[in-house]
Design a protein around this motif. Structure first.
Motif, PDB file in Angstrom:
ATOM      1  N   ASP A 189     -13.964   5.137   5.603  1.00 56.96           N
ATOM      2  CA  ASP A 189     -15.097   4.594   5.011  1.00 56.96           C
ATOM      3  C   ASP A 189     -14.609   3.608   3.844  1.00 56.96           C
ATOM      4  O   ASP A 189     -14.708   4.023   2.725  1.00 56.96           O
ATOM      5  N   GLY A 190     -14.308   2.560   4.291  1.00 54.26           N
ATOM      6  CA  GLY A 190     -13.931   1.515   3.149  1.00 54.26           C
ATOM      7  C   GLY A 190     -12.786   0.427   3.909  1.00 54.26           C
ATOM      8  O   GLY A 190     -13.058   0.101   5.154  1.00 54.26           O
ATOM      9  N   ASP A 191     -11.835   0.237   3.341  1.00 56.30           N
ATOM     10  CA  ASP A 191     -10.958  -0.984   3.877  1.00 56.30           C
ATOM     11  C   ASP A 191      -9.909  -0.296   4.571  1.00 56.30           C
ATOM     12  O   ASP A 191      -9.520   0.638   4.360  1.00 56.30           O
ATOM     13  N   TYR A 192      -9.760  -0.882   5.855  1.00 53.50           N
ATOM     14  CA  TYR A 192      -8.567  -0.777   6.835  1.00 53.50           C
ATOM     15  C   TYR A 192      -8.106  -2.072   7.575  1.00 53.50           C
ATOM     16  O   TYR A 192      -8.752  -3.190   7.303  1.00 53.50           O
ATOM     17  N   VAL A 193      -7.296  -1.969   8.422  1.00 52.40           N
ATOM     18  CA  VAL A 193      -6.633  -3.286   9.094  1.00 52.40           C
ATOM     19  C   VAL A 193      -6.853  -2.842  10.524  1.00 52.40           C
ATOM     20  O   VAL A 193      -6.347  -1.819  11.009  1.00 52.40           O
ATOM     21  N   ALA A 194      -7.778  -3.521  11.218  1.00 54.26           N
ATOM     22  CA  ALA A 194      -8.131  -3.398  12.583  1.00 54.26           C
ATOM     23  C   ALA A 194      -7.291  -3.792  13.454  1.00 54.26           C
ATOM     24  O   ALA A 194      -7.478  -4.611  14.226  1.00 54.26           O
ATOM     25  N   ALA A 195      -5.984  -3.296  13.361  1.00 50.59           N
ATOM     26  CA  ALA A 195      -4.827  -3.755  14.285  1.00 50.59           C
ATOM     27  C   ALA A 195      -3.568  -2.743  14.273  1.00 50.59           C
ATOM     28  O   ALA A 195      -3.479  -2.038  13.348  1.00 50.59           O
ATOM     29  N   ILE A 196      -3.125  -2.704  15.336  1.00 52.96           N
ATOM     30  CA  ILE A 196      -2.016  -1.567  15.523  1.00 52.96           C
ATOM     31  C   ILE A 196      -0.534  -2.217  15.383  1.00 52.96           C
ATOM     32  O   ILE A 196      -0.190  -3.238  15.884  1.00 52.96           O
ATOM     33  N   PRO A 215      -8.431   5.032  -0.809  1.00 57.51           N
ATOM     34  CA  PRO A 215      -9.938   5.632  -1.264  1.00 57.51           C
ATOM     35  C   PRO A 215     -10.539   5.779   0.323  1.00 57.51           C
ATOM     36  O   PRO A 215     -11.825   6.294   0.071  1.00 57.51           O
ATOM     37  N   ALA A 216     -10.334   4.968   1.305  1.00 56.26           N
ATOM     38  CA  ALA A 216     -11.177   4.889   2.453  1.00 56.26           C
ATOM     39  C   ALA A 216     -11.110   6.282   3.135  1.00 56.26           C
ATOM     40  O   ALA A 216     -12.031   6.610   4.089  1.00 56.26           O
ATOM     41  N   VAL A 217      -9.943   7.034   3.081  1.00 57.13           N
ATOM     42  CA  VAL A 217      -9.710   8.196   4.038  1.00 57.13           C
ATOM     43  C   VAL A 217     -10.242   9.437   3.199  1.00 57.13           C
ATOM     44  O   VAL A 217      -9.860   9.726   2.202  1.00 57.13           O
ATOM     45  N   HIS A 218     -10.980  10.139   4.125  1.00 57.69           N
ATOM     46  CA  HIS A 218     -11.743  11.297   3.756  1.00 57.69           C
ATOM     47  C   HIS A 218     -11.401  12.569   4.849  1.00 57.69           C
ATOM     48  O   HIS A 218     -11.560  12.160   6.084  1.00 57.69           O
ATOM     49  N   VAL A 219     -10.849  13.534   4.553  1.00 58.17           N
ATOM     50  CA  VAL A 219     -10.355  14.528   5.432  1.00 58.17           C
ATOM     51  C   VAL A 219     -10.983  15.778   5.107  1.00 58.17           C
ATOM     52  O   VAL A 219     -11.126  16.250   4.104  1.00 58.17           O
ATOM     53  N   THR A 220     -11.480  16.271   6.354  1.00 57.25           N
ATOM     54  CA  THR A 220     -11.924  17.692   6.342  1.00 57.25           C
ATOM     55  C   THR A 220     -11.368  18.580   7.241  1.00 57.25           C
ATOM     56  O   THR A 220     -10.834  18.341   8.360  1.00 57.25           O
ATOM     57  N   GLY A 221     -10.717  19.847   6.841  1.00 54.43           N
ATOM     58  CA  GLY A 221     -10.132  20.631   7.627  1.00 54.43           C
ATOM     59  C   GLY A 221      -8.690  20.839   7.092  1.00 54.43           C
ATOM     60  O   GLY A 221      -8.199  20.073   6.209  1.00 54.43           O
ATOM     61  N   GLN A 222      -7.795  21.817   7.475  1.00 51.59           N
ATOM     62  CA  GLN A 222      -6.556  22.235   6.991  1.00 51.59           C
ATOM     63  C   GLN A 222      -5.588  20.993   7.837  1.00 51.59           C
ATOM     64  O   GLN A 222      -5.626  20.683   8.820  1.00 51.59           O
ATOM     65  N   ILE A 223      -4.648  20.632   6.917  1.00 51.26           N
ATOM     66  CA  ILE A 223      -3.388  19.665   7.354  1.00 51.26           C
ATOM     67  C   ILE A 223      -2.093  20.367   6.915  1.00 51.26           C
ATOM     68  O   ILE A 223      -2.145  21.216   5.903  1.00 51.26           O
ATOM     69  N   ASP A 279      -1.233   3.023   1.227  1.00 52.37           N
ATOM     70  CA  ASP A 279      -2.149   3.305   2.241  1.00 52.37           C
ATOM     71  C   ASP A 279      -1.977   4.264   3.178  1.00 52.37           C
ATOM     72  O   ASP A 279      -0.634   4.774   3.312  1.00 52.37           O
ATOM     73  N   TYR A 280      -2.633   4.790   4.241  1.00 56.36           N
ATOM     74  CA  TYR A 280      -2.445   5.648   5.054  1.00 56.36           C
ATOM     75  C   TYR A 280      -2.108   4.993   6.404  1.00 56.36           C
ATOM     76  O   TYR A 280      -2.934   4.084   6.661  1.00 56.36           O
ATOM     77  N   GLU A 281      -0.928   5.557   7.142  1.00 57.96           N
ATOM     78  CA  GLU A 281      -0.778   4.736   8.323  1.00 57.96           C
ATOM     79  C   GLU A 281      -1.375   5.761   9.210  1.00 57.96           C
ATOM     80  O   GLU A 281      -0.764   6.542   9.785  1.00 57.96           O
ATOM     81  N   MET A 282      -2.537   5.460   9.819  1.00 66.26           N
ATOM     82  CA  MET A 282      -3.564   6.423  10.729  1.00 66.26           C
ATOM     83  C   MET A 282      -3.046   6.389  12.167  1.00 66.26           C
ATOM     84  O   MET A 282      -2.782   5.223  12.615  1.00 66.26           O
ATOM     85  N   MET A 283      -3.042   7.330  12.842  1.00 61.97           N
ATOM     86  CA  MET A 283      -2.860   7.679  14.435  1.00 61.97           C
ATOM     87  C   MET A 283      -4.013   7.038  14.845  1.00 61.97           C
ATOM     88  O   MET A 283      -5.193   7.693  14.878  1.00 61.97           O
ATOM     89  N   PRO A 284      -3.806   5.880  15.722  1.00 60.11           N
ATOM     90  CA  PRO A 284      -5.083   5.315  16.454  1.00 60.11           C
ATOM     91  C   PRO A 284      -5.766   6.163  17.344  1.00 60.11           C
ATOM     92  O   PRO A 284      -6.954   5.992  17.483  1.00 60.11           O
ATOM     93  N   ALA A 285      -4.931   6.984  18.088  1.00 61.02           N
ATOM     94  CA  ALA A 285      -5.689   7.715  19.329  1.00 61.02           C
ATOM     95  C   ALA A 285      -6.762   8.763  18.749  1.00 61.02           C
ATOM     96  O   ALA A 285      -7.640   9.297  19.371  1.00 61.02           O
ATOM     97  N   LEU A 286      -6.676   9.204  17.368  1.00 63.24           N
ATOM     98  CA  LEU A 286      -7.827   9.960  16.671  1.00 63.24           C
ATOM     99  C   LEU A 286      -8.976   9.496  16.677  1.00 63.24           C
ATOM    100  O   LEU A 286      -9.960  10.149  16.465  1.00 63.24           O
ATOM    101  N   PHE A 287      -8.992   8.128  16.736  1.00 62.81           N
ATOM    102  CA  PHE A 287     -10.184   7.342  16.491  1.00 62.81           C
ATOM    103  C   PHE A 287     -10.754   6.465  17.682  1.00 62.81           C
ATOM    104  O   PHE A 287     -10.070   5.487  17.892  1.00 62.81           O
ATOM    105  N   PRO A 288     -11.897   6.946  18.228  1.00 63.14           N
ATOM    106  CA  PRO A 288     -12.142   6.204  19.268  1.00 63.14           C
ATOM    107  C   PRO A 288     -12.499   4.767  19.195  1.00 63.14           C
ATOM    108  O   PRO A 288     -12.225   3.669  20.023  1.00 63.14           O
TER     109      PRO A 288
END
Length: 152
Positions: free
Chosen positions: A26-33, A57-65, A97-106
């Motif tokens: 919820d915030g800034d991200y780069v829409a590219a891989i 600041p855009a990354v919000h996580v619920t659950g244990q990691i 920044d977080y380097e997010m795994m794209p397959a988690l996000f449709p």
């Protein structure tokens, strides 16, 4: 390709394989891989490793990691229940920044491939084609922080 052309602000959700970890961007991200073929990333994912950037600041996580310090300056995270990789992040600065795994996000299925590093370490069974930036191990490490031998 200029990464700034892919900068976005918005909201979208993702989750791990079992659903125990929910992630909202919820915030800034780069829409590219970006793809990496170094040995650490190959071992972590089993083939190639790809990610998109999301501001801290855009990354919000619920659950244990679970966290794994894969280098002296970064960590990889995963779901302790199903083992899904979640993100890679530098640990030496809070604003990294977080380097997010794209397959988690449709929504990330629409993101284009814009870069590929450690191309000289890519396995023969995983060639990538297309018009995107490419860098060998030597080219990437000449300009970026790395772990000695980590890209082998």
């Amino acid at each position: 390709m200029n990464i700034d052309a892919y900068r976005r602000t918005g909201q979208f959700d993702g989750e791990c394989l079992c659903g125990a970890v929910q992630i909202r961007v919820d915030g800034d991200y780069v829409a590219a891989i970006g793809i990496c073929h170094c040995s650490l990333c190959q071992k972590s994912n089993g083939v190639v490793w790809g990610a998109f950037l999301a501001s801290a600041p855009a990354v919000h996580v619920t659950g244990q990691i679970a966290r794994y310090a894969s280098t002296s300056f970064s960590e990889r995270t995963f779901c302790p229940t199903c083992g899904s990789n979640l993100w890679l992040r530098d640990t030496d600065r809070d604003e990294a920044d977080y380097e997010m795994m794209p397959a988690l996000f449709p929504a990330a299925a629409e993101f284009p491939l814009i870069s590929e590093i450690y191309t000289d370490r890519a396995p023969a069974y995983a060639p990538l084609s297309g018009d995107h930036r490419r860098a060998t191990r030597a080219e990437y490490e000449a300009k970026n922080r790395h772990v000695s031998g980590g890209g082998s």
